[in-house]
Write a protein that holds these residues in place. Structure first.
Motif, PDB file in Angstrom:
ATOM      1  N   GLU A 146       0.826  -1.211   0.000  1.00 47.66           N
ATOM      2  CA  GLU A 146       0.000   0.000   0.000  1.00 47.66           C
ATOM      3  C   GLU A 146       0.859   1.260   0.000  1.00 47.66           C
ATOM      4  O   GLU A 146       0.525   2.248  -0.626  1.00 47.66           O
ATOM      5  CB  GLU A 146      -0.923   0.022   1.223  1.00 47.66           C
ATOM      6  CG  GLU A 146      -2.050  -0.992   1.178  1.00 47.66           C
ATOM      7  CD  GLU A 146      -2.991  -0.766  -0.004  1.00 47.66           C
ATOM      8  OE1 GLU A 146      -3.091   0.384  -0.457  1.00 47.66           O
ATOM      9  OE2 GLU A 146      -3.600  -1.753  -0.468  1.00 47.66           O
ATOM     10  N   GLY A 147       1.946   1.207   0.756  1.00 49.17           N
ATOM     11  CA  GLY A 147       2.779   2.391   0.898  1.00 49.17           C
ATOM     12  C   GLY A 147       3.833   2.553  -0.187  1.00 49.17           C
ATOM     13  O   GLY A 147       4.621   3.481  -0.153  1.00 49.17           O
ATOM     14  N   ILE A 148       3.873   1.630  -1.110  1.00 46.80           N
ATOM     15  CA  ILE A 148       4.921   1.682  -2.135  1.00 46.80           C
ATOM     16  C   ILE A 148       4.327   2.174  -3.433  1.00 46.80           C
ATOM     17  O   ILE A 148       3.446   1.538  -4.013  1.00 46.80           O
ATOM     18  CB  ILE A 148       5.556   0.289  -2.339  1.00 46.80           C
ATOM     19  CG1 ILE A 148       6.216  -0.169  -1.039  1.00 46.80           C
ATOM     20  CG2 ILE A 148       6.585   0.334  -3.456  1.00 46.80           C
ATOM     21  CD1 ILE A 148       6.567  -1.637  -1.038  1.00 46.80           C
ATOM     22  N   ASN A 149       4.861   3.318  -3.883  1.00 47.03           N
ATOM     23  CA  ASN A 149       4.199   4.007  -4.978  1.00 47.03           C
ATOM     24  C   ASN A 149       4.799   3.696  -6.349  1.00 47.03           C
ATOM     25  O   ASN A 149       5.192   4.583  -7.083  1.00 47.03           O
ATOM     26  CB  ASN A 149       4.237   5.515  -4.701  1.00 47.03           C
ATOM     27  CG  ASN A 149       3.245   6.257  -5.555  1.00 47.03           C
ATOM     28  OD1 ASN A 149       2.294   5.654  -6.060  1.00 47.03           O
ATOM     29  ND2 ASN A 149       3.485   7.546  -5.743  1.00 47.03           N
ATOM     30  N   ILE A 150       4.902   2.405  -6.673  1.00 50.97           N
ATOM     31  CA  ILE A 150       5.339   2.041  -8.022  1.00 50.97           C
ATOM     32  C   ILE A 150       4.382   0.969  -8.558  1.00 50.97           C
ATOM     33  O   ILE A 150       3.720   0.292  -7.775  1.00 50.97           O
ATOM     34  CB  ILE A 150       6.794   1.518  -8.044  1.00 50.97           C
ATOM     35  CG1 ILE A 150       7.040   0.514  -6.909  1.00 50.97           C
ATOM     36  CG2 ILE A 150       7.801   2.634  -7.946  1.00 50.97           C
ATOM     37  CD1 ILE A 150       8.447  -0.038  -6.902  1.00 50.97           C
ATOM     38  N   PRO A 151       4.286   0.856  -9.886  1.00 52.48           N
ATOM     39  CA  PRO A 151       3.363  -0.136 -10.442  1.00 52.48           C
ATOM     40  C   PRO A 151       3.725  -1.548  -9.987  1.00 52.48           C
ATOM     41  O   PRO A 151       4.909  -1.897  -9.934  1.00 52.48           O
ATOM     42  CB  PRO A 151       3.574  -0.005 -11.958  1.00 52.48           C
ATOM     43  CG  PRO A 151       4.312   1.252 -12.180  1.00 52.48           C
ATOM     44  CD  PRO A 151       5.017   1.602 -10.915  1.00 52.48           C
ATOM     45  N   LYS A 152       2.693  -2.321  -9.658  1.00 54.84           N
ATOM     46  CA  LYS A 152       2.943  -3.658  -9.131  1.00 54.84           C
ATOM     47  C   LYS A 152       2.268  -4.741  -9.973  1.00 54.84           C
ATOM     48  O   LYS A 152       1.141  -4.558 -10.436  1.00 54.84           O
ATOM     49  CB  LYS A 152       2.420  -3.761  -7.704  1.00 54.84           C
ATOM     50  CG  LYS A 152       3.258  -2.994  -6.706  1.00 54.84           C
ATOM     51  CD  LYS A 152       2.437  -2.486  -5.551  1.00 54.84           C
ATOM     52  CE  LYS A 152       2.642  -0.993  -5.402  1.00 54.84           C
ATOM     53  NZ  LYS A 152       1.530  -0.358  -4.695  1.00 54.84           N
ATOM     54  N   ILE A 153       2.992  -5.818 -10.109  1.00 60.21           N
ATOM     55  CA  ILE A 153       2.436  -6.982 -10.809  1.00 60.21           C
ATOM     56  C   ILE A 153       2.427  -8.148  -9.828  1.00 60.21           C
ATOM     57  O   ILE A 153       3.415  -8.378  -9.122  1.00 60.21           O
ATOM     58  CB  ILE A 153       3.312  -7.371 -12.029  1.00 60.21           C
ATOM     59  CG1 ILE A 153       3.338  -6.237 -13.061  1.00 60.21           C
ATOM     60  CG2 ILE A 153       2.816  -8.660 -12.658  1.00 60.21           C
ATOM     61  CD1 ILE A 153       4.275  -6.492 -14.238  1.00 60.21           C
ATOM     62  N   LEU A 154       1.313  -8.864  -9.760  1.00 64.15           N
ATOM     63  CA  LEU A 154       1.285 -10.082  -8.962  1.00 64.15           C
ATOM     64  C   LEU A 154       1.483 -11.277  -9.892  1.00 64.15           C
ATOM     65  O   LEU A 154       0.776 -11.421 -10.892  1.00 64.15           O
ATOM     66  CB  LEU A 154      -0.050 -10.228  -8.223  1.00 64.15           C
ATOM     67  CG  LEU A 154      -0.181 -11.523  -7.399  1.00 64.15           C
ATOM     68  CD1 LEU A 154       0.747 -11.515  -6.190  1.00 64.15           C
ATOM     69  CD2 LEU A 154      -1.623 -11.759  -6.966  1.00 64.15           C
ATOM     70  N   VAL A 155       2.466 -12.102  -9.563  1.00 67.63           N
ATOM     71  CA  VAL A 155       2.696 -13.320 -10.331  1.00 67.63           C
ATOM     72  C   VAL A 155       2.272 -14.514  -9.480  1.00 67.63           C
ATOM     73  O   VAL A 155       2.729 -14.665  -8.355  1.00 67.63           O
ATOM     74  CB  VAL A 155       4.193 -13.451 -10.707  1.00 67.63           C
ATOM     75  CG1 VAL A 155       4.507 -14.858 -11.201  1.00 67.63           C
ATOM     76  CG2 VAL A 155       4.564 -12.435 -11.773  1.00 67.63           C
TER      77      VAL A 155
END
Ligand code: GDP
Ligand code: MG
Length: 299
Positions: free
Chosen positions: A113-122
């Motif tokens: 939540e606190g990390i402001n970069i695009p995230k991908i779940l694998v």
């Protein structure tokens, strides 16, 4: 030629030990540099893999699994995870086929939540999941976090890894080719050699000595005018009794470790190798910062 719209950036892969991060990276690069093991926390060094295509350059940073620090090495590894996140363009979180969102996963979700970069779940290891369960997992995680993509893959079989790479590429900013395209890692050869010896030692010992070993490459020297390289490595263990186990009866175990490590190192360096191994006892090495640093865990 200047390529327009070329994309590049740094990608970090996080995830609990054993979910298949190294397997995934190895599949992408197609070479055996990251070390795969069934034993957790094998990947202690931050190894960068560079994947260059016509349209993009992806620089992968392999972070050790997020876990509670139990000693100095653990503390260091957690610090590495935070540091690694600071300059990233894409974060890839790998989970495996365990169907529940456990307490560890919840903690990671919280941190995301606190990390402001695009995230991908694998979701890895889908070779072990039914299509129905894959959909269930996707839905479960969709509700919990706003991932840019959720990509089910099998790293081992290479299933859907292409889709993952396309997803990553789509999230990268425009940028330069930071590294020459034939460069696949910035790790020193010594560290990779030590990791190979360490992997073989763990493999040969099976469960006998769980994690209490470390390896240092003390010498690497190419012989003049000959296509051969002399390498000296020291295997450190925690107890006298462990030293005996590693060496084995009549030195047989150490010979086996040396032979299979040499074969892998020859493949990696593409040159004939003369590998000599030593075994030394260094009690409680995990607590010894100096040794930890000397072995390359420090940036
Ligand atoms: P890491 O700790 O996250 O780097 O995990 P590893 O890459 O070392 O993999 C841990 C274990 O999971 C190894 O035994 C792998 O062979 C296995 N593994 C990795 N990917 C897959 C997969 O797609 N399917 C299956 N069935 N096993 C996998
Ligand atoms: Mg690994």
């Amino acid at each position: 030629m200047i390529k327009l719209n070329f994309k590049s950036g740094f990608i970090t892969i996080i995830g609990r030990p054993n979910v298949g991060k190294s397997t995934l990276l190895n599949h992408i690069i197609g070479e055996k540099i990251s070390i795969i093991s069934d034993k957790p926390q094998t990947t202690r060094n931050k190894i960068q893999f560079i994947h260059t295509t016509e349209n993009s350059q992806m620089i992968f940073v392999d972070t050790p699994g997020i876990h509670k620090p139990k000693n100095k090495l653990g503390e260091f590894m957690n610090k590495e995870v935070s540091l690694a996140l600071a300059d990233m363009d894409v974060l890839v979180w790998v989970i495996d086929d365990s169907m529940e969102i456990g307490p560890g996963d919840s903690k990671i979700l919280q941190r995301l939540e606190g990390i402001n970069i695009p995230k991908i779940l694998v979701i890895n290891k889908i070779d072990k999941l039914s299509n129905e369960n894959i959909s269930k997992l996707v839905d479960k995680f969709k509700k919990r976090h706003d991932f840019k993509f959720i990509v089910p893959i099998s790293a081992q079989r290479g299933r859907n890894v292409d889709t993952l790479l396309e997803s990553i590429e789509s999230l990268l900013p425009e940028g330069p080719k930071y590294y020459p395209e034939d460069m696949i890692t910035d790790q020193q050869e010594r560290i990779i050699v030590a990791e190979i010896v360490r992997e073989k030692t763990l493999k040969y010992l099976d469960q006998e000595i769980p994690h209490g070993i470390a390896v240092e490459t003390t010498m690497m020297k190419e012989r003049k005018d000959k296509d051969i390289i002399d390498i000296h490595s020291t295997i450190y263990c925690e107890k006298d009794s462990h030293k005996g186990i590693i060496i084995g009866k009549d030195g047989r175990k150490l010979k086996g470790i040396g032979k299979s490590a040499r074969e892998d190192i020859e493949r990696f360096l593409d040159i004939k190798v003369n590998l000599q191994l030593w075994v030394k006892v260094n009690k409680n090495w995990r607590e010894k910062e100096n040794l930890v640093k000397r072995m390359g865990y420090k940036r």
